[in-house]
Write an enzyme that holds these catalytic residues in place. Structure first.
Site, PDB file in Angstrom:
ATOM      1  N   HIS A 164      24.419   3.990 -16.078  1.00 55.40           N
ATOM      2  CA  HIS A 164      25.394   4.049 -14.990  1.00 55.40           C
ATOM      3  C   HIS A 164      26.705   3.372 -15.380  1.00 55.40           C
ATOM      4  CE1 HIS A 164      22.430   5.470 -12.014  1.00 55.40           C
ATOM      5  NE2 HIS A 164      21.582   4.713 -12.683  1.00 55.40           N
TER       6      HIS A 164
ATOM      7  N   GLY B 146       0.779  -1.228   0.000  1.00 55.19           N
ATOM      8  CA  GLY B 146       0.000   0.000   0.000  1.00 55.19           C
ATOM      9  C   GLY B 146       0.809   1.275   0.000  1.00 55.19           C
TER      10      GLY B 146
ATOM     11  N   ASP C 169      29.018   6.982  -7.809  1.00 55.71           N
ATOM     12  CA  ASP C 169      27.862   6.157  -8.214  1.00 55.71           C
ATOM     13  C   ASP C 169      28.243   4.664  -8.297  1.00 55.71           C
ATOM     14  OD1 ASP C 169      25.838   4.877  -9.671  1.00 55.71           O
ATOM     15  OD2 ASP C 169      25.873   6.294 -11.353  1.00 55.71           O
TER      16      ASP C 169
END
Lengths: 551, 551
Positions: B367, B46, B194
């Site tokens: 990436h 949810g 990264d």
């Protein structure tokens, strides 16, 4: 000379087609191939597993079920055996290892004494009424897998089983190319072939590449090594044992199922371990970490398997230590990626170094890639081609390959589960309608009782929770007596929601007082008003139940 | 000469570390880098999305928030901008395209007039109190992305942003290697880099390989081509436009967000489309299929996006036709695999040919892979290395690479979100404690109000559903009046469960009659008894609520 048509029907769960079960019918005679389960997808809330919808057959009383043939010991081919054996009075045929794995399931279901089982060896021929089934060895990620050459009155149907063409398998038992070639020389009416990797170019690497990856990892590891793989992946256990011997480590087994499988495989001759290699977990704990390998289950992120418990720090006899190397010697089954990655992250958090593909090639697929699939088609040269064992996208890719090899498009049948393929007396294939049915969910002890309505309710409950209201009104004065009770679960954090619950109670009073004459639909009025209130305040739509009792 | 330490804190959701937000504090001055969201995992029932837990900063009143710098326009860096702009009175800095994408979100949240926004171009330097931020262009799967060289009183901190080293990007704007080299010559205290693909060997392929794949697909396609990609993937839209021109097709856009982004990118000069290329969907419908390309959103299996609606046959102006070719020009984000595969299967079912990686390389990652990550480290030669933007397993792999390049292990900080990294006046790094906090779930209009308790209830409800009971007893005679009402949802299919519900009603009567003196705990007795009954009969454990009203 045949006069009756042959029918071939892929059954099975949803999503993957022709995987868990295939039925072949000639006149009143039927053979069933495999009896597997599908695992539920992430949005099939609460479902334990899914079994093939075989009601079309089990509801017919005039049929003669000659055999349930199980091609190998994986769950997606064996997991529903108790359901299938319970529904059909048919003998089960399997190779020794597959039979061993089936027996465990039938014993758990208290059905073992009630079924007839026959063991065959790859290469044996089974005489099953109008079906003469020539079994042949295939390589796969479990030993003792077979494909089937099924001689029928209308022609020879070849079923590949789950296969790859591994020239250097761990058990040194390459696929039975000779038998495949002999089929070809006799003429093959149709080939049903494993489509799992039909979108992968090239060849699936041999299991032997894993030895090299293990070598690199074992050479560098300075602490314990924990190798996690499927409990049924006997060849991987053999490979770990070999690496352990090369690097002077002893091997301990965590997990009862894996231990049972190892014992069975040793007894049946599918696993060859020196007697001094295996030690207990207690003995492993006393040895220097550098001298220990531990085999464990739990590669799919299952919280209750050994690896899941290690990741959560909840195993009673083992815990991850700084310096441990954990090898994930399996790929996540689609849908399990998140759970698997979570386990890997938690193992790192506890100080382990975790090795997984693509960091090292510590697992390879057990299924053929495009070049192998092409080779099988060209070895067998079937008239008709029926890609099976895959999602529709895989079947389509596989069909595309077959077309490239010269099989006419109209001789290729990409069908969904339940579709009747009919081969007439002359051997001409027709794609028929789908038999009624769909997938059968197993949830707790319920089989097939959960349908879309229950599923939708579970989704709603999962998304926004539930609110239950109990109010009492005076039947004469229509006055609301005492404060209405409100209970909620999964909707808001109740301790922070006093204001919202006060508004809800006021809303209930207001609705009931403004509608004194409403009778049967009072609860609907309350539910609607609360639904609006909750949506306005929270943008959530919990399921609401209101009881209005008159006294 | 610095006297105050610098603090660097990766914030962000769970799972992925240092991705959605990074804070840097020097004295009372703070800059925030990025304001992104995480998507919920499959078992976070949810939940709409997750925002970084920035309460440590927003709750302090003495801090001077100099800037919110957004490195590029992807959701995981921009999606929480309304929350962040609402919590901090700080100007927002972004490149033109990123700003355009942020403005859409701020306008929707009615915050656009209330925030100060500054546009910078890659290469500009931002003077932000004690922070002098040199921006530099990086390649990524959205144009106009930057990394940051942050000059602080204790040293230069380089933040890579999301990057790959693409020598042939679609916008012909390669990464700013010169600036990176100049940082190196001045001495870099720390690099934050990264880690997304730290477990991938080699180089990430250039975006230009996609042109070749498009060529192969366009050459063979005989009907319409539908290309699905991210609405923000401007460079892919440029590539599709180029292929459309090469193969004499016109291009129509389905999906309002993608259309808005295209208009904005054209206006800002990031997208170059000939004026006669774009046609409307209505015009596309009138042309021969072979002359049409349609761009659509929905690569992640979202049921409400264009592709999801096409797969379900629920789009108001488009439907899949036999002969359509659908290109999935994106990879599934982890966790979305099942949904994406389901969409692909349904598109095949409707007659489309679907092209996806690995069938053709129609998408590449945005990436850096290992070789690029190594190159960045060696270009910058930092004293300290802090892998960010990845799960723990990615950071560990990235740290391993840095070690291989000679960065001492003690100078590498693999930390979780919320960990305080302190650089003292001499530039020595210390890894501190984690600030309190965790992840903040957004569900409807609630931010952070859903915790583990609500989540556990949703899990229980999702697994086995709910049963609600209302019984009325005579307060003097203790007799059960009328039949107790029982409502269930998500538990069993009620129409087939008459016997079970009869047993339940009998159980309720029995419990209430056997325990006439039980007062407060009558409902508990009923719940327990029903729980046992239901588990025995169904092996399920629904949540049970019982109201016992006395009249």
């Amino acid at each position: 000379m045949a006069t009756t048509p042959l029918q071939v029907i892929p059954l099975g769960g949803l999503g993957e087609i022709g995987k868990n079960m295939t039925a072949m019918q000639y006149g009143n005679d039927v053979i069933l191939i495999d009896a597997g389960i599908m695992f539920p997808e992430n949005d099939m809330l609460g479902i334990d597993y899914i079994i093939p919808d075989f009601r079309h057959f089990s509801q017919q009383t005039n049929l003669n079920f000659r055999a349930i043939i199980v091609t190998h010991g994986h769950e997606d081919h064996t997991g529903a055996i108790a359901h299938v054996a319970g529904a059909f009075r048919a003998p089960i045929y399997a190779t020794p290892l597959t039979r061993g794995l089936l027996e465990v399931k039938l014993r758990q279901a208290r059905l073992l004494e009630h079924v007839d089982m026959y063991t065959f060896k790859a290469g044996d021929t089974l005489d099953l009424g109008p079906f003469k089934v020539e079994t042949f060895h295939v390589c796969h990620s479990i030993p003792d897998g077979v494909g089937l050459g099924i001689n029928t009155p209308v022609g020879l149907i070849v079923h590949s089983g789950d296969f790859k063409f591994d020239h250097t398998p761990v058990d040194r038992w390459p696929p039975d190319f000779a038998k495949l070639a002999s089929f070809s020389s006799r003429g093959v009416l149709a080939l049903l072939s494993d489509s799992t990797n039909a979108d992968r170019a090239g060849w699936t690497p041999s299991e032997s590449v894993i030895d090299e990856a293990f070598d690199r990892v074992f050479r560098k590891a300075t602490g314990r090594i924990i190798v996690s793989t499927f409990a049924s992946l006997i060849s991987r256990i053999q490979q770990v044992a070999a690496a352990a011997q090369r690097y002077d480590r002893k091997m301990a087994i965590a997990g009862a199922t894996m231990m049972d499988n190892i014992k069975m495989a040793i007894n049946l001759g599918y696993l060859d371990l020196p007697s001094n290699l295996i030690i207990t977990l207690d003995e492993a704990a006393k040895r220097p970490p550098k001298e220990v390998v531990i085999m464990a289950t739990g590669t799919q992120g299952e919280p209750s398997a050994v690896l899941g418990r290690l990741a959560a720090g909840r195993h009673d006899r083992l815990s991850i230590q700084q310096g441990d190397t954990v090898i994930m010697s399996a790929h996540p089954i689609p849908g399990n990626e998140e759970m698997v990655h979570r386990i890997i992250n938690r193992l790192f958090q506890r100080g382990a170094n975790v090795i997984y593909d693509p960091i090292e090639q510590v697992h390879v697929s057990g299924h053929a890639s495009q070049e192998e699939q092409k080779l099988l088609i060209n070895l067998v040269r079937p008239k008709y081609f029926i890609p099976v064992h895959g999602e529709l996208r895989h079947l389509k890719s596989h069909a595309h390959l077959a077309e490239q090899l010269g099989i006419p498009r109209e001789n290729i049948a990409v069908v969904e589960n339940g579709t009747m393929l009919t081969f007439d007396a002359k051997g001409t294939m027709t794609v028929g309608d789908r038999i009624p049915g769909g997938y059968v969910f197993v949830d707790g002890s319920g089989v097939g009782d959960i349908g879309p309505a229950v599923m939708r309710d579970r989704e709603t409950l999962a998304r926004d929770g539930v609110v239950v209201v109990n109010a009492v009104i005076n039947s004469r004065t229509r006055e609301v007596l005492a404060d209405p009770e409100i209970i909620s679960r999964g909707f808001v954090f109740l301790r922070d929601a006093d204001d919202l619950m006060d508004s809800a109670r006021q809303t209930i009073r207001r609705v009931l007082q403004q509608n004194p004459s409403a009778n049967g639909n009072k609860y609907e009025l309350v539910q609607d008003a609360l639904g609006k209130l909750f949506y306005n305040e929270t943008k959530r739509r919990p399921m609401i139940f209101a009881f209005i009792n008159e006294v």
